[in-house]
Scaffold this active site. Structure first.
Site, mmCIF file in Angstrom:
data_model
loop_
_atom_site.group_PDB
_atom_site.id
_atom_site.type_symbol
_atom_site.label_atom_id
_atom_site.label_comp_id
_atom_site.label_asym_id
_atom_site.label_seq_id
_atom_site.Cartn_x
_atom_site.Cartn_y
_atom_site.Cartn_z
ATOM 1 N N GLU A 254 0.879 -1.182 0.000
ATOM 2 C CA GLU A 254 0.000 0.000 0.000
ATOM 3 C C GLU A 254 0.909 1.222 0.000
ATOM 4 O OE1 GLU A 254 -3.153 -0.189 -0.264
ATOM 5 O OE2 GLU A 254 -3.584 -2.264 0.279
ATOM 6 N N CYS A 288 -2.171 9.511 2.340
ATOM 7 C CA CYS A 288 -1.865 8.818 1.071
ATOM 8 C C CYS A 288 -2.954 9.069 0.036
ATOM 9 C CB CYS A 288 -1.674 7.325 1.310
ATOM 10 S SG CYS A 288 -3.079 6.539 2.111
HETATM 11 P P1 NAD Z 1 8.565 4.732 4.268
HETATM 12 O O1 NAD Z 1 8.535 3.970 3.006
HETATM 13 O O2 NAD Z 1 9.691 5.652 4.529
HETATM 14 O O3 NAD Z 1 8.562 3.730 5.525
HETATM 15 C C1 NAD Z 1 7.500 2.803 5.739
HETATM 16 C C2 NAD Z 1 7.973 1.741 6.692
HETATM 17 O O4 NAD Z 1 8.979 0.956 6.050
HETATM 18 C C3 NAD Z 1 8.593 2.260 7.992
HETATM 19 O O5 NAD Z 1 8.154 1.463 9.063
HETATM 20 C C4 NAD Z 1 10.089 2.061 7.754
HETATM 21 O O6 NAD Z 1 10.837 1.882 8.926
HETATM 22 C C5 NAD Z 1 10.081 0.788 6.938
HETATM 23 N N1 NAD Z 1 11.287 0.568 6.120
HETATM 24 C C6 NAD Z 1 12.180 1.477 5.665
HETATM 25 N N2 NAD Z 1 13.129 0.873 4.934
HETATM 26 C C7 NAD Z 1 12.827 -0.451 4.908
HETATM 27 C C8 NAD Z 1 13.402 -1.597 4.280
HETATM 28 N N3 NAD Z 1 14.508 -1.494 3.546
HETATM 29 N N4 NAD Z 1 12.809 -2.789 4.456
HETATM 30 C C9 NAD Z 1 11.667 -2.903 5.179
HETATM 31 N N5 NAD Z 1 11.071 -1.851 5.794
HETATM 32 C C10 NAD Z 1 11.642 -0.647 5.659
HETATM 33 O O7 NAD Z 1 7.171 5.476 4.353
HETATM 34 P P2 NAD Z 1 6.658 6.488 5.460
HETATM 35 O O8 NAD Z 1 7.389 7.789 5.284
HETATM 36 O O9 NAD Z 1 6.656 5.855 6.800
HETATM 37 O O10 NAD Z 1 5.126 6.659 5.041
HETATM 38 C C11 NAD Z 1 4.706 7.588 4.094
HETATM 39 C C12 NAD Z 1 4.339 6.900 2.803
HETATM 40 O O11 NAD Z 1 3.365 5.896 3.063
HETATM 41 C C13 NAD Z 1 3.696 7.846 1.811
HETATM 42 O O12 NAD Z 1 4.173 7.585 0.516
HETATM 43 C C14 NAD Z 1 2.226 7.499 1.930
HETATM 44 O O13 NAD Z 1 1.465 7.846 0.800
HETATM 45 C C15 NAD Z 1 2.285 6.033 2.150
HETATM 46 N N6 NAD Z 1 1.040 5.539 2.758
HETATM 47 C C16 NAD Z 1 0.238 4.733 2.009
HETATM 48 C C17 NAD Z 1 -0.958 4.276 2.542
HETATM 49 C C18 NAD Z 1 -1.875 3.373 1.746
HETATM 50 O O14 NAD Z 1 -2.713 2.748 2.349
HETATM 51 N N7 NAD Z 1 -1.739 3.291 0.431
HETATM 52 C C19 NAD Z 1 -1.319 4.642 3.841
HETATM 53 C C20 NAD Z 1 -0.485 5.457 4.558
HETATM 54 C C21 NAD Z 1 0.712 5.900 4.016
#
Ligand code: NAD
Length: 510
Positions: A254, A288
């Protein structure tokens, strides 16, 4: 590791103590004050593996509870969360900086989803007889959905309850145990949920939380779980998918969005403006499926823009619960927001509210941009801040074309008087979800699947599809009686083959 060191979740700066050591704890910070709220351990691969091992044992107990037992446990869990919702919303507000009311709304929605998942899992997933067809009429066919085992959930910070619970609730209801890695910006919320589960089932670690930075998330993807439910940015999803590919671990992703709103000539403009302001600036634009682009048909464009400008100028962002919205939760996002505003202006756009100077150290004042070329980063890429692009279009066809013009495909909204036309436009929008005459209407309806296409990810949480996402279909046939035709035999009689050929012609060749 000889010496303890610390890193901060909010800026992910690791303070290393030596070449071989890395941080063992990190701090969750209040984005409004910068104060440390609490410290959490950084779970390394061994710690994550241990959690997954415990989850695997708990998953057997959980599976054995059956649909009825799990429903009771989950409704108990729901009750415990609901009774303490104020405390949870307060913590969400502290860790994200969003006003308390917004945090409470998120908690309410998450509880609705938990309730629906608990009450509907049996109906959606239980074993059922399915038609076996004329060619296999001697077989009784049964389809059921079995739990996968252990699901690893990796969450974001912007809706730290609602978003991960969209995976956790449905995966639990489908019979899986969970190991949840919350965002490093909101670890306290994750721990709170784990503690709440432990308060009702202390000996059954069906919902465990491992805290840490990206490396801990990466460790979870390597820990041999049966599925990863990832919510976050597209670039991180690619890294997660690459690791999952090594072990063929399935993934639901997502990711981000660049959702468009379309405003038709016959729309209720006051209503559209109210929703546009909420969709674009609520939660400081860190949603998002928030509104990032608005396409308004030219006959109502000026009226829409004037009214939106008026409402947005009344907004008072800040650090209190009365503020319209709070500070940016993730500091590095601030530079992205600034660069999108600058790109919009440099490529010929106009700022009718605010501008690059609206970007403060932590708080961004609202920005409305108009006449922004569709090639600008402010139109093509997720901004995730309190800015919105309002562009004029000739007609609804042009609006749909432009709305479909990015690589994202999460949600969209259409404001229109003619609802039948609104449904038609919804069909033509290339994405996962559309609300007609509201924004984010789909997010609060638990029976509707949530998710996107393209850069917005794949797979679905919520609804029956969300339950099936965390299950594997199991097909079983039981012979009712021996088939009169011996077709599946090494000594197949020629007569049976001839008879089958006649049947085939009769059934399908006419
Ligand atoms: P992010 O991708 O920076 O991090 C998301 C998660 O992934 C965090 O818990 C982080 O620690 C973890 N992570 C980072 N590197 C990783 C790796 N190499 N392997 C596994 N996990 C890893 O995103 P964010 O800044 O926390 O969230 C914002 C983003 O999320 C925006 O793009 C937003 O649109 C999206 N979002 C989408 C939805 C949806 O339902 N489509 C909902 C909420 C947020």
């Amino acid at each position: 590791m000889t010496q303890k060191s610390r890193t901060t979740g909010s800026n992910t700066t690791t303070s290393k103590t030596g070449a071989e050591s890395s941080a063992t704890t990190f701090a969750s910070l209040d984005p409004r004050s910068g104060d440390v709220i609490a410290e959490y351990p950084v779970a390394d691969q061994a710690a994550v593996d241990e959690a997954v091992d415990r989850a695997r044992i708990a998953a057997r107990w959980w599976d054995a509870q059956g649909f009825r037992g799990r429903r009771e446990w989950l409704l108990e869990f729901k009750k415990a969360v609901a009774q303490d919702a104020v405390a949870l919303a307060t913590l969400v507000s502290r860790e994200t900086g969003k006003p308390y009311g917004d945090a409470f709304l998120e908690v309410m929605l998450a509880i609705e989803h938990l309730d629906w998942a608990a009450k509907n899992a049996k109906k959606v997933l239980r074993a059922r007889k399915v038609p076996s067809g004329i060619a296999s009429f001697n077989q009784a066919a049964t389809l059921e959905y079995k739990a996968l085992g252990v699901v690893g959930v990796i969450g974001p910070w912007n809706y730290p309850v609602y978003t991960p619970m969209g995976s956790i609730s449905y995966a639990l209801a489908a019979g899986n145990a969970i190991v949840f890695k919350p965002s490093e910006l909101t670890p306290g919320v994750g721990k709170w949920l784990e503690e709440k589960w432990n308060s009702i089932a202390p000996t059954q670690p069906v919902l465990q939380v491992v805290t840490g930075l990206g490396e801990t998330g990466s460790a979870l993807t390597r820990a041999g779980v049966d599925k990863i439910a990832f919510t976050g940015s597209g670039p991180t999803a690619r890294k997660v998918m690459a690791v999952c590919a090594e072990s063929l671990t399935p993934l639901v992703a997502e990711c981000g969005g660049k959702d468009a709103m379309i405003v038709a000539a016959d729309a209720d403009i006051d209503k559209a403006v109210d929703f546009a302001a909420f969709g674009a600036f609520g939660n400081a634009g860190q949603t998002c499926a928030g509104v990032e682009r608005i396409y308004v048909v030219e006959s109502v464009y000026q009226e829409f823009l004037d009214k939106l400008t008026a409402i947005v100028k009344r907004a008072e962002p800040g650090g209190s619960d009365e503020s319209t919205y709070g500070p940016m939760t993730l500091p590095r996002q601030i530079d992205i927001v600034r660069s999108h505003i600058e790109d919009a202006l440099a490529s010929g756009g106009t700022a009718v509210v605010g501008g690059a100077e609206s970007v403060g150290e932590r708080i961004i004042e609202p920005v409305i941009l108009t006449d922004v070329p569709e090639t600008s980063r402010a139109v093509c890429e997720e901004t995730f801040g309190p800015t919105v692009v309002v562009n004029k279009v000739r007609d609804l066809d042009e609006a749909v074309d432009r709305a479909n013009g990015t690589s994202y495909g999460l949600g969209a909204s259409v404001f229109i008087g003619n609802k039948a036309k609104g449904r038609e436009l919804a069909e033509r929008l290339r994405n996962g979800m559309v609300s007609v005459n509201s924004v984010l209407g789909f997010a609060g309806i638990p029976s509707l699947p949530f998710g996107g296409i393209g850069e917005s990810g794949f797979g679905r949480i919520h609804g029956a599809d969300g339950l099936r996402e965390f299950s594997r279909p199991k097909s079983v046939t039981v012979e009712r009686f021996s088939s009169p035709l011996r077709l599946m035999s090494l000594e197949r009689p020629e007569r049976d083959l001839n008879l089958s050929a006649k049947m085939l012609k009769f059934m399908h060749g006419r």
